[in-house]
Design a protein around this motif. Structure first.
Motif, short mmCIF file in Angstrom:
data_model
loop_
_atom_site.label_atom_id
_atom_site.label_comp_id
_atom_site.label_asym_id
_atom_site.label_seq_id
_atom_site.Cartn_x
_atom_site.Cartn_y
_atom_site.Cartn_z
N SER A 84 0.85 -1.19 0.00
CA SER A 84 0.00 0.00 0.00
C SER A 84 0.89 1.25 0.00
O SER A 84 2.06 1.19 0.32
CB SER A 84 -0.91 0.02 1.23
OG SER A 84 -0.16 0.34 2.39
N MET A 85 0.32 2.36 -0.37
CA MET A 85 1.05 3.63 -0.37
C MET A 85 0.52 4.53 0.75
O MET A 85 0.35 5.73 0.57
CB MET A 85 0.93 4.32 -1.74
CG MET A 85 1.58 3.52 -2.86
SD MET A 85 3.30 3.10 -2.54
CE MET A 85 4.07 4.64 -2.91
N MET A 86 0.26 3.92 1.90
CA MET A 86 -0.23 4.65 3.05
C MET A 86 0.83 4.57 4.15
O MET A 86 1.35 3.49 4.45
CB MET A 86 -1.56 4.06 3.53
CG MET A 86 -2.65 4.24 2.50
SD MET A 86 -4.19 3.50 2.99
CE MET A 86 -3.83 1.79 2.69
N PHE A 87 1.14 5.74 4.74
CA PHE A 87 2.24 5.82 5.68
C PHE A 87 1.87 6.68 6.87
O PHE A 87 0.97 7.51 6.81
CB PHE A 87 3.47 6.46 5.01
CG PHE A 87 3.94 5.76 3.79
CD1 PHE A 87 4.83 4.70 3.88
CD2 PHE A 87 3.52 6.17 2.54
CE1 PHE A 87 5.28 4.06 2.74
CE2 PHE A 87 3.96 5.54 1.39
CZ PHE A 87 4.85 4.49 1.50
N GLU A 88 2.63 6.50 7.94
CA GLU A 88 2.62 7.42 9.07
C GLU A 88 4.07 7.70 9.42
O GLU A 88 4.87 6.78 9.57
CB GLU A 88 1.91 6.82 10.28
CG GLU A 88 1.90 7.77 11.46
CD GLU A 88 1.15 7.21 12.64
OE1 GLU A 88 -0.06 7.46 12.73
OE2 GLU A 88 1.79 6.54 13.46
N ALA A 89 4.40 8.97 9.51
CA ALA A 89 5.77 9.38 9.84
C ALA A 89 5.74 10.30 11.04
O ALA A 89 4.81 11.10 11.20
CB ALA A 89 6.41 10.10 8.65
N ILE A 90 6.75 10.19 11.88
CA ILE A 90 6.91 11.08 13.02
C ILE A 90 8.23 11.80 12.83
O ILE A 90 9.29 11.17 12.73
CB ILE A 90 6.88 10.33 14.36
CG1 ILE A 90 5.54 9.61 14.51
CG2 ILE A 90 7.12 11.29 15.52
CD1 ILE A 90 5.44 8.72 15.73
N LEU A 91 8.15 13.13 12.74
CA LEU A 91 9.33 13.97 12.55
C LEU A 91 9.53 14.83 13.78
O LEU A 91 8.57 15.17 14.49
CB LEU A 91 9.16 14.88 11.34
CG LEU A 91 9.53 14.33 9.98
CD1 LEU A 91 8.62 13.21 9.58
CD2 LEU A 91 9.54 15.42 8.94
N GLU A 92 10.77 15.21 14.00
CA GLU A 92 11.09 16.09 15.12
C GLU A 92 12.07 17.15 14.63
O GLU A 92 12.90 16.88 13.77
CB GLU A 92 11.72 15.28 16.26
CG GLU A 92 11.91 16.09 17.53
CD GLU A 92 12.35 15.21 18.68
OE1 GLU A 92 11.49 14.85 19.50
OE2 GLU A 92 13.55 14.89 18.75
N GLY A 93 11.95 18.34 15.19
CA GLY A 93 12.84 19.43 14.83
C GLY A 93 12.80 20.53 15.87
O GLY A 93 11.85 20.63 16.65
N VAL A 94 13.83 21.34 15.88
CA VAL A 94 13.96 22.45 16.82
C VAL A 94 13.59 23.74 16.09
O VAL A 94 14.12 24.01 15.02
CB VAL A 94 15.40 22.54 17.37
CG1 VAL A 94 15.54 23.70 18.33
CG2 VAL A 94 15.80 21.25 18.04
N SER A 95 12.68 24.52 16.67
CA SER A 95 12.25 25.76 16.03
C SER A 95 13.11 26.93 16.52
O SER A 95 13.61 26.93 17.64
CB SER A 95 10.78 26.04 16.34
OG SER A 95 10.61 26.33 17.71
#
Length: 142
Positions: A84-95
């Motif tokens: 399938s082309m269904m995803f869940e991603a968790i990203l992190e970054g400093v603002s």
């Protein structure tokens, strides 16, 4: 005729110098492995959802000029079934705001692409303050 020759020579010289600058190896601690390049591509692809999280947190007016540094993909998984082309991603970054200001918050953003979304959409985010002397690990882009 002489002016034309000088102009052509100058253009060739400038284009050669700019192409040499564009293809040089920049110093980075991150190796350009397939995994690191793919992580950079995911971060670039989902950067607009990180910006949406900042707009919701700071407000549309106050979020102008917010940027992210030290972005990383914490996890990415396929949803539903293999193929399938269904995803869940968790990203992190400093603002941070502006080029000379210190970082302020750490954003952790969950982004999904599934049956119920129209492309990649931000589903949730968490924000915590960056402590004054906290050391946050950054990965250089590949």
């Amino acid at each position: 005729m002489r002016k034309i020759i000088v102009a052509i020579f100058t253009l060739l010289l400038v284009s050669n110098a700019s192409s040499a600058y564009a293809t040089r190896d920049l110093p980075t601690k991150t190796k350009a492995t397939r995994e690191n390049i793919l992580e950079d591509a995911v971060i670039d692809l989902l950067d607009s959802q990180m910006t949406q999280a900042a707009e919701k947190y700071y407000g549309a007016k106050n979020s102008k000029g917010v940027r992210f540094d030290c972005q990383q993909v914490l996890s990415i998984k396929k949803l539903d079934h293999p193929g399938s082309m269904m995803f869940e991603a968790i990203l992190e970054g400093v603002s941070y705001f502006g080029p000379h200001n210190s970082p302020s918050h750490i954003f952790k953003v969950t982004i999904r692409k599934d049956y119920h979304t129209n492309g990649w959409e931000m589903k949730s985010f968490k924000v915590r303050n960056l402590k004054p002397h906290e050391v946050y690990e950054c990965r250089d882009p590949a």
